[in-house]
Design a protein around this motif. Structure first.
Motif, PDB file in Angstrom:
ATOM      1  N   GLY A  46       2.552  -7.664   5.710  1.00 17.28           N
ATOM      2  CA  GLY A  46       3.115  -6.423   5.211  1.00 17.28           C
ATOM      3  C   GLY A  46       2.071  -5.369   4.928  1.00 17.28           C
ATOM      4  O   GLY A  46       2.375  -4.185   4.855  1.00 17.28           O
ATOM      5  N   LEU A  47       0.814  -5.787   4.762  1.00 23.16           N
ATOM      6  CA  LEU A  47      -0.247  -4.830   4.440  1.00 23.16           C
ATOM      7  C   LEU A  47      -1.127  -4.522   5.633  1.00 23.16           C
ATOM      8  O   LEU A  47      -2.158  -3.889   5.502  1.00 23.16           O
ATOM      9  CB  LEU A  47      -1.106  -5.392   3.296  1.00 23.16           C
ATOM     10  CG  LEU A  47      -0.360  -5.683   1.999  1.00 23.16           C
ATOM     11  CD1 LEU A  47      -1.292  -6.356   1.022  1.00 23.16           C
ATOM     12  CD2 LEU A  47       0.241  -4.430   1.421  1.00 23.16           C
ATOM     13  N   ALA A  64       6.822  -7.204   1.436  1.00 22.48           N
ATOM     14  CA  ALA A  64       6.818  -6.306   2.594  1.00 22.48           C
ATOM     15  C   ALA A  64       8.155  -6.286   3.305  1.00 22.48           C
ATOM     16  O   ALA A  64       8.480  -5.322   4.008  1.00 22.48           O
ATOM     17  CB  ALA A  64       5.724  -6.713   3.576  1.00 22.48           C
TER      18      ALA A  64
END
Length: 626
Positions: A31-32, A128
């Protein structure tokens, strides 16, 4: 973060395996951007296999990037992949993902798995993949996977493998708790406090000073301390070098050149008056005037006014300024002062203010004639450095064409020199003292072709290893003075130790330190956990080997000491601090043992099923991180 199922799991067990936790971190990194495969081939799915279990490429990439970012945050300097590789970080992360895959392979072969519901639960907990309401957002989930070049099926299979490995971990480690006596014994060892008395044994108590060491004693000491006189492996190096100073005779500077240089540096040679100034603003001129009057009456001070506002010195410091930095009115007031002090109140860029002048730097005017010696030297060196840069390619070409270092010295302004380089002693002469020379010398071997290298200081050099000298013991005659001094010191130490044994017997028989002619010192509350480093080293090293009432003679290069442990107090295990420390020891021991078990299992699985690494995939990931 996707959380592990901790049902019926002892406290602290969620931290038992750093290896498996890292897999979940990899999921979070998706998600990052951790799984964002921009920078390496999106078709790269794995960097190898343990048995039939793939080693996920995106996880390796994400974890390695995360570790590099952590180092960057800790040091404040961006970490490059080359640095990560040099310090072993890349290899450590690779070993972690290999170990994770090995545990997953063990779970696969044991037919351990989890259902779709558990996979869905884990995925839904990844931030996320959640929408604004905190619920799982399927569209965001598919979009992130698509942008990272992963399929839903492939990603969910990797989550299933990780969950199965987690299940294996819990089965292996459930109930793993060290016995209570282990923590109690450890805390008792590090927490017991000692009271000690000690005294230096002076040489004046010796009945006679030791005689000078004999030849046999010098020889024996020399042989016993041979490591002090053993030369490391060394390289006999010939080098050719060229510095700006060596090119000065080829530099011509006209009067026009020098005057142009003077004009270009006019700010350096013609400095206006400057002052170190603080500025404190006020709501209006009346408030500023009242503050000035209070200062003049001795009722307050400029520093007190700063503190009353909750300000720091940096909040009011304008630095060293010229008149032009201030408004006309403020500049007039500040620069009208003939000495340090307070100017104002006047209107400033921030409104009504008082100014404090802390120092005055008078104007400096250096004429062309006065600046000429400095100008000529510095401009000539700069011009010579330009000439050197122009020589680098031709010099390289000559070396490539077969020229020797001696040829370069004969045909160019370069000079040659030699040095015996051991990798430890830094020579005092250029260029051998340059860091770049040290690095080149360390890497060079016999038979290497010399290459032109430029140093940060601007000189250039090339070197050649003529011979490699093996490590060898220096002959006694070369180090006789040191050996004789060492043997004499040993005889003094032996004499003091013998005297110490006599004094110890008397102390054990009931005499006190004073009766022995010694001046004792005492200390209470000494623990292994918090040693007193101001004690003599030999005393500190000896006292924890003694029980209450025991004595010893401690010796070292600096002398000898007689010491006695006056008391030993065990720690109180009933206090809240002791109970907390016991729990911490229990948890840390549990995690350490668990890590050992899991790591050993991973090593055995890797050896049994085989490890196949994809070097092409690893190179692609490493290139993306460079």
């Amino acid at each position: 973060m996707a959380k592990r199922d901790t049902t019926d799991k002892p406290k602290g067990k969620s931290k038992l395996s750093n290896i498996l936790v890292l897999v979940l971190l990899g999921v979070l990194l998706l998600g990052l951007g951790g799984y964002g495969v921009t920078g390496f081939n999106t078709q790269v799915r794995s960097v190898g296999n343990v048995g039939e279990t793939p080693i996920d490429a995106a996880t390796y990439h994400g974890l390695l990037r995360q570790r590099m970012d952590q180092v960057t945050q800790q040091t404040g300097e961006a970490m490059t992949f080359a640095e990560a590789e040099q310090m072993g970080l890349a290899q450590a992360v690779l070993q972690q993902v290999v170990s994770t895959a090995a545990l997953q392979e063990t779970a696969r072969r044991a037919d351990l798995s989890v259902g779709d519901a558990e996979v869905a639960r884990r995925i839904a907990q990844v931030p996320a993949f959640q929408g604004m309401n905190g619920e799982f957002d399927r569209d965001a989930y598919r979009d992130i996977l698509d942008r990272s070049g992963r399929t839903v099926a492939g990603f969910e299979e990797s989550v299933r493998r990780e969950a199965a490995a987690d299940l294996l971990q819990r089965a292996l480690l459930n109930g793993l708790t060290p016995p209570a006596i282990y923590g109690e014994t450890l805390l008792g060892y590090v927490g017991e406090a000692r009271s000690v008395s000690w005294a230096a044994i002076p040489e004046t108590l010796l009945e006679a000073q030791p005689e000078a060491p004999t030849e046999e004693e010098v020889q024996a000491w020399y042989e016993a301390n041979a490591d002090q006189f053993t030369l490391p492996e060394r390289k006999q190096i010939t080098y050719a070098w060229l510095s700006a100073e060596m090119m000065l005779d080829q530099v011509e500077l006209s009067d026009a050149d020098l005057r142009a240089g003077y004009e270009a540096r006019s700010a350096e040679f013609s400095r206006p008056e400057r002052r170190m100034v603080d500025r404190l603003g006020f709501a209006d001129l009346d408030a500023a005037q009242a503050a000035l009057e209070a200062i003049e009456a001795g009722e307050t001070s400029f520093d007190a006014l700063i503190a009353d506002r909750g300000l720091a010195e940096g909040d009011v410091d304008l630095g060293t300024i010229t008149r032009g930095v201030l408004t006309p009115e403020a500049g007039e007031a500040v620069f009208a002062l003939e000495d340090t002090g307070i100017a104002g109140p006047v209107m400033s860029a921030v409104g009504p203010a008082l100014f404090r002048v802390n120092a005055i730097m008078t104007a400096q005017e250096t004429s062309f004639e006065e600046a000429l010696p400095q100008l000529r030297e510095e401009m000539a060196l700069a011009r010579a450095a330009e000439l050197i840069r122009g020589e680098i390619d031709p010099l390289d070409d000559e070396l490539a064409g077969g020229a020797t270092l001696e040829d370069l010295a004969a045909d160019t302004p370069m000079q040659t020199g030699t040095v015996t380089w051991d990798g430890e002693t830094v020579p005092s002469d250029d260029p051998a003292a340059q860091p770049e020379f040290m690095n080149a010398a360390a890497a060079a071997t016999e038979g290497d072709f010399p290459e032109i290298t430029t140093t940060e200081s601007g000189l250039v050099f090339a070197l050649r290893v003529d011979a490699v000298l093996p490590s060898e013991l220096r002959p006694l005659e070369e180090v006789r003075a040191e050996a004789e001094e060492g043997a004499a010191a040993q005889k003094r130490a032996d004499a003091l130790a013998a005297l110490g044994d006599t004094l110890k017997s008397r102390l054990d028989a009931g005499e006190d330190f004073a009766a022995l002619g010694l001046e004792p010192q005492s200390r209470d509350g000494l623990t292994r956990q918090a040693p007193a480093f101001d004690l003599p080293g030999p005393v500190l090293q000896t006292l924890y080997d003694l029980e209450a009432g025991e004595t010893a003679v401690a010796t070292g290069p600096e002398g000898a000491w007689l010491l006695r442990v006056d008391g030993v107090t065990p720690p109180d295990m009933t206090t809240a601090d002791a109970r907390a420390a016991l729990e911490q020891v229990r948890q840390e021991t549990t995690m350490a043992v668990a890590d050992d078990i899991l790591n050993q299992l991973a090593r055995e699985e890797t050896q049994k099923d085989g490890l196949d690494l994809n070097q092409t995939a690893l190179t692609a990931i490493h290139n993306a991180l460079r």
